[in-house]
Design an enzyme around this catalytic site. Structure first.
Site, PDB file in Angstrom:
ATOM      1  N   ASP A 176       0.815  -1.224   0.000  1.00  0.00           N
ATOM      2  CA  ASP A 176       0.000   0.000   0.000  1.00  0.00           C
ATOM      3  C   ASP A 176       0.839   1.260   0.000  1.00  0.00           C
ATOM      4  OD1 ASP A 176      -2.596  -1.067   0.149  1.00  0.00           O
ATOM      5  OD2 ASP A 176      -2.309  -1.518   2.274  1.00  0.00           O
TER       6      ASP A 176
HETATM    7  C1  BGC Z   1       0.335   1.010   6.545  1.00  0.00           C
HETATM    8  C2  BGC Z   1      -0.086  -0.102   5.712  1.00  0.00           C
HETATM    9  C3  BGC Z   1      -1.554  -0.022   5.523  1.00  0.00           C
HETATM   10  C4  BGC Z   1      -1.928   1.308   4.916  1.00  0.00           C
HETATM   11  C5  BGC Z   1      -3.402   1.489   4.698  1.00  0.00           C
HETATM   12  C6  BGC Z   1      -0.101   2.283   5.909  1.00  0.00           C
HETATM   13  O1  BGC Z   1       0.263   3.313   6.723  1.00  0.00           O
HETATM   14  O2  BGC Z   1       1.705   0.965   6.704  1.00  0.00           O
HETATM   15  O3  BGC Z   1       0.316  -1.269   6.309  1.00  0.00           O
HETATM   16  O4  BGC Z   1      -1.974  -1.043   4.702  1.00  0.00           O
HETATM   17  O5  BGC Z   1      -1.458   2.330   5.725  1.00  0.00           O
HETATM   18  O6  BGC Z   1      -4.099   1.726   5.851  1.00  0.00           O
HETATM   19  C1  NOJ Z   2      -1.500  -4.026   5.441  1.00  0.00           C
HETATM   20  C2  NOJ Z   2      -2.680  -4.146   4.540  1.00  0.00           C
HETATM   21  O1  NOJ Z   2      -3.788  -4.637   5.242  1.00  0.00           O
HETATM   22  C3  NOJ Z   2      -2.388  -5.046   3.381  1.00  0.00           C
HETATM   23  O2  NOJ Z   2      -3.467  -5.055   2.506  1.00  0.00           O
HETATM   24  C4  NOJ Z   2      -1.129  -4.610   2.695  1.00  0.00           C
HETATM   25  O3  NOJ Z   2      -0.875  -5.521   1.674  1.00  0.00           O
HETATM   26  C5  NOJ Z   2       0.033  -4.508   3.646  1.00  0.00           C
HETATM   27  N1  NOJ Z   2      -0.321  -3.655   4.731  1.00  0.00           N
HETATM   28  C6  NOJ Z   2       1.297  -3.987   2.986  1.00  0.00           C
HETATM   29  O4  NOJ Z   2       1.200  -2.644   2.693  1.00  0.00           O
END
Ligand code: BGC
Ligand code: NOJ
Length: 828
Positions: A503
């Protein structure tokens, strides 16, 4: 060294023997509609289905002191005030123990000869949490104590509860009926639900429902004025902060033991049955007390009474508890390993499976790191989570797949998240994450391989939940596949869109404004050349499964069509996705390489190594081995593999959020445990059992030695462990809700121990460390029960000499799911 607890495998419990754990160590109650989070000091909260919209009790996140709010029992024993779970009073206990079991927690404290033990659980098919308090006088003298309960109501919407005080502080309403305190804020208008906190088998000597009266405006929960004064006040909440507190005066003879049963429940009534006219009379004669003078809004208590009656004796509670335990016996009987290594056995047989069920139920919504208000169910997350529990309850996986697919759009794209209560796509986050569609193939194929149920492919599933738009689920899979095919970039690699699995790799975002979210801000996609090699690997990995599925249902034409695209993708990766020693990660907006040795920072990333090796891209050309070796050289640490290396030390606007994290944390070179099993599985593709095992044990909770350093629960995986560039490498964060659970389940059961469901039966294909000389597995699969015994007398890492089923040698390594009980002997 530095331990706060230990595993009790016989009881399937983790036992905490020091309440001052390095972080609250929590557990989850409930497994269908009514849920609770509970820490080792009884902190946490309850909710119905949706931690945002139906929050039942209040909890203060990230507060001082840590872990504030929960279900507390206060004992005032002749002026000594204490809690069985240590907090909030933190009076030193003579003995303390918290046992976190499967969907239940038992907390026991002893002080001055009084032993108080509370069992917390949610009975099956029940919208309530049971708390059974057993209180015992272990001394030789008669003892009189005062007991108070305490829990604080949340005004339903956990988000507005924390911010809209101009309204909230005026709306709180309660009703009291003997030992039952009803929370009915907003019930008189649009809500058709209320909550209650009842004692079911004892009379009360008083109660409180107003927080300020009970605690004192400037007191802390460690010194509530009513408890300190040894008397409740029968306060009635009008707005401000409604609570529920019972008061009891209890005298115990020497050796006497008493059980008190409490029920924290939730009720929904039809709109035309919301109110009780009968209670008007009862209110007039004082049986019911209400915040409101008006008589017409008295809550219809019928359903609450039913629940209270049902749990009004110890036997009923104990039976419900036995039922819960039997459910878990059954769930855990589907896959049982006996390897001779107790750490492996406890992970596979208990904790990994348990965590998979929790992540399935909660997705990424509610933990002590996820506030329950931020995120709904993730499209990609839920598809991955379901592979971790599909063997236990295939029917629930089936429903989940339909729910997820219903949030897809006609072009194959989809909402990134949906709300569990409404099952509708979440507009705040929207779509455009170009890996999402592939995961639907991944989840559906896993379901069919486990259950053999092809009928799911013919289910009619809508787009964006619009009635009338339904097409078959098979059609959804096709458009998922084609979404990648229709969104290729200049190197014929998949365009990344908003982001792929990571993400935080936001290649089209270009954000300089700290007030905007990387996830949702408008992307610059016009003219973007941003391509993802992770999606390329994912597409090949899932695409092969799609082709297999098409062949299995005799749609050879579609299989051929799809295979062509997969072959093209493999070519594109080999030609444009290879950096000489490892796979590139991506191309940015301008077409520059990401994850190449030519870069100063972020030369190598784990995701593309994981997915391209799992997909076997370039296996014959040595690419897989080379990429896996690069992971060992550049990413591996004693605590697992970091996501990228070297870490980013400054902000790269063309990469987005990933470079916003300090080096060594989260997606910037943290050990993001979720993607370690991808490399582990890649190692099994390369047939390197020793390496697969070494990676597996490094992030596996059962191998954690230093519980203080690890900080979070040592019985479950966490999303992230601080990487080698961090201040404290090895420090865990964000425990429980992570795709790590499901992926490690796949890695250990299907790829290392090698028991893998296929369309034709169970495939047996171990890839183990050479030191593992034998193991046994019981696997219930469709109508068959297999007792599989694997022998590895020559210390090999893979390869099978012979398989016999019930004494008869089989050709190949797939055993058919013939009904009945079978003995399978495997010789490596
Ligand atoms: C986090 C991710 C998460 C994303 C969406 C980011 O700050 O590091 O792990 O999936 O936010 O909420
Ligand atoms: C947490 C999110 O829930 C997941 O969808 C994502 O793939 C990982 N973070 C890595 O960013």
């Amino acid at each position: 060294m530095n331990t706060f607890g230990y595993f009790d495998d016989t009881n399937r419990e983790f036992v905490i023997n020091n309440p001052a754990t390095p972080f609250p160590w929590i557990n989850y109650l409930g497994n269908e509609d009514f849920f609770g989070l509970i820490s080792n000091t009884a902190g946490g909260y309850a909710f119905y289905k949706d931690a945002k919209f139906r929050r039942i009790t209040r909890y203060q996140y990230n507060d001082v002191p840590m872990d504030n709010g929960g279900r507390y029992f206060y004992i005032n024993d002749d002026g000594t005030v204490w809690n069985p779970g240590w907090k909030p009073c933190k009076t030193p206990l003579d003995s303390y123990e918290c046992r976190h079991g499967l969907n239940y927690t038992r907390i026991t404290g002893v002080k001055n000869g009084i032993k108080a033990s509370v069992l917390f659980f949610v009975p099956l098919n029940t919208w309530a949490e049971v708390q059974k308090l057993t209180i015992e006088n272990t001394t030789g003298k008669k003892k009189s104590i005062k007991l108070f309960t305490y829990t604080e109501w949340c005004l339903w919407n956990a988000a507005t509860d924390m911010e809209n005080f101009q309204r909230n502080l005026s709306t709180g309403e309660v009703e009291i009926e003997g030992g039952t305190i009803y929370h009915k804020t907003e019930y008189k208008e649009r809500r058709n639900h209320y909550a209650f906190y009842a004692v079911t088998n004892t009379d009360v000597n008083g109660y409180d429902t107003d927080r300020e009266t009970f605690v004192g405006l400037y007191n802390e929960l460690s010194q509530p004025q009513c408890v300190m004064n040894g008397k409740s006040t029968n306060s009635l909440a009008h707005g401000w902060s409604p609570i529920a507190s019972h008061y009891f005066e209890i005298t115990l003879e020497p050796g006497e033991k008493r059980d008190l049963i409490f029920l924290l429940g939730y009720v929904e009534n039809d709109h035309n049955e919301k109110f009780s006219t009968e209670d008007i009379r009862r209110k007039r004669n004082g049986e019911i007390i209400s915040s409101q003078n008006s008589d017409v809004t008295l809550v219809n208590k019928e359903k609450a009474h039913k629940m209270i009656n049902r749990f009004s004796n110890v036997k009923a509670v104990d039976d419900a508890f036995t039922e819960l335990k039997s459910m878990w016996d059954k769930l855990l009987s589907v896959f049982v390993v006996n390897s001779g290594d107790e750490r492996l056995d406890r992970m596979v047989n208990i904790w990994n499976q348990y965590q998979c069920m929790i992540t399935f139920n909660f997705s990424r919504s509610a933990s002590f790191f996820e506030s329950g208000v931020g995120r709904g169910m993730g499209f990609r997350d839920s598809n991955q989570d379901l592979v971790g529990f599909v063997h236990q309850i295939p029917a629930r996986a089936r429903q989940r797949i339909i729910d997820i697919a219903s949030t897809q759009f006609p072009d194959g794209g989809c909402y990134h998240q949906y709300q569990p209560l409404t099952k509708r796509g979440n507009n705040d986050i929207g779509g455009g994450f170009n890996d999402d569609p592939c995961w639907l193939i991944f989840g559906t194929v896993a379901y069919i391989k486990e259950s053999g149920d092809l009928s799911i492919l013919n289910e009619m599933v809508p787009f964006d939940n619009q009635p009338g738009s339904e097409v078959t689920l098979m059609e959804h899979l096709k458009i998922s596949f084609d979404h990648v095919v229709n969104n290729l970039g200049p190197h014929k690699l998949p365009l990344i869109g908003r982001a792929d699995w990571n993400d935080c790799l936001n290649l089209n975002c270009f954000s300089w404004d700290p007030n905007e979210s990387f996830q949702t801000t408008e992307n610059k996609s016009e003219g973007s050349k941003a391509e993802s090699i992770m999606i390329a690997g994912l597409f090949v990995f899932c695409g092969k499964q799609y082709v297999e599925l098409c062949k299995h249902i005799n749609n050879f034409e579609e299989a051929d069509r799809a295979q062509l695209y997969i072959d093209n993708m493999i070519d594109a990766v080999k030609q444009f996705g290879w950096d000489g020693e490892w796979f590139l990660r991506a191309y940015d907006f301008f077409g520059n390489k990401i994850g190449t040795k030519e870069n100063d920072e972020g030369k190598i990333f784990i995701e593309s190594q994981g997915f391209c090796t799992m997909a076997g891209i370039g296996l014959e050309d040595g690419m897989v081995d080379s990429a896996l070796d690069a992971c060992k050289r550049h990413l591996d640490t004693p605590h697992g593999m970091v996501l990228n290396n070297p870490a980013f030390t400054k902000y790269y606007v063309e990469m987005g959020e990933i470079s916003s994290y300090p080096a060594g944390y989260k997606e910037n070179a943290g050990i993001f445990c979720h993607n370690n099993p991808w490399v582990i599985i890649g190692e099994t593709v390369a047939r390197r059992g020793n390496d697969a095992w070494s990676h597996y044990t490094k992030i596996c909770p059962a191998w954690i030695q230093d519980q203080l350093l690890h900080k979070v629960e040592p019985y479950v995986y966490c999303q992230m462990v601080a990487g080698k560039d961090a201040a404290k490498p090895g420090e865990g964060k964000n425990s429980w809700l992570t795709g790590t659970a499901a992926w490690n389940w796949l890695a250990i059961t299907q790829y290392i121990l090698g028991i893998k469901p296929t369309f034709d039966g169970l495939e047996i294909d171990p890839c183990i460390p050479s030191s593992m000389r034998e193991y046994k597995i019981r696997r219930v699969y469709q109508n068959a029960i297999f007792d599989i015994s694997v022998k590895n007398p020559n210390g090999r890492q893979s390869g099978i000499k012979q398989i016999t089923v019930d004494g008869t040698p089989v050709t190949g390594n797939i055993i058919k799911a013939e009904p009945g009980h079978h003995l399978v002997e495997v010789l490596m």
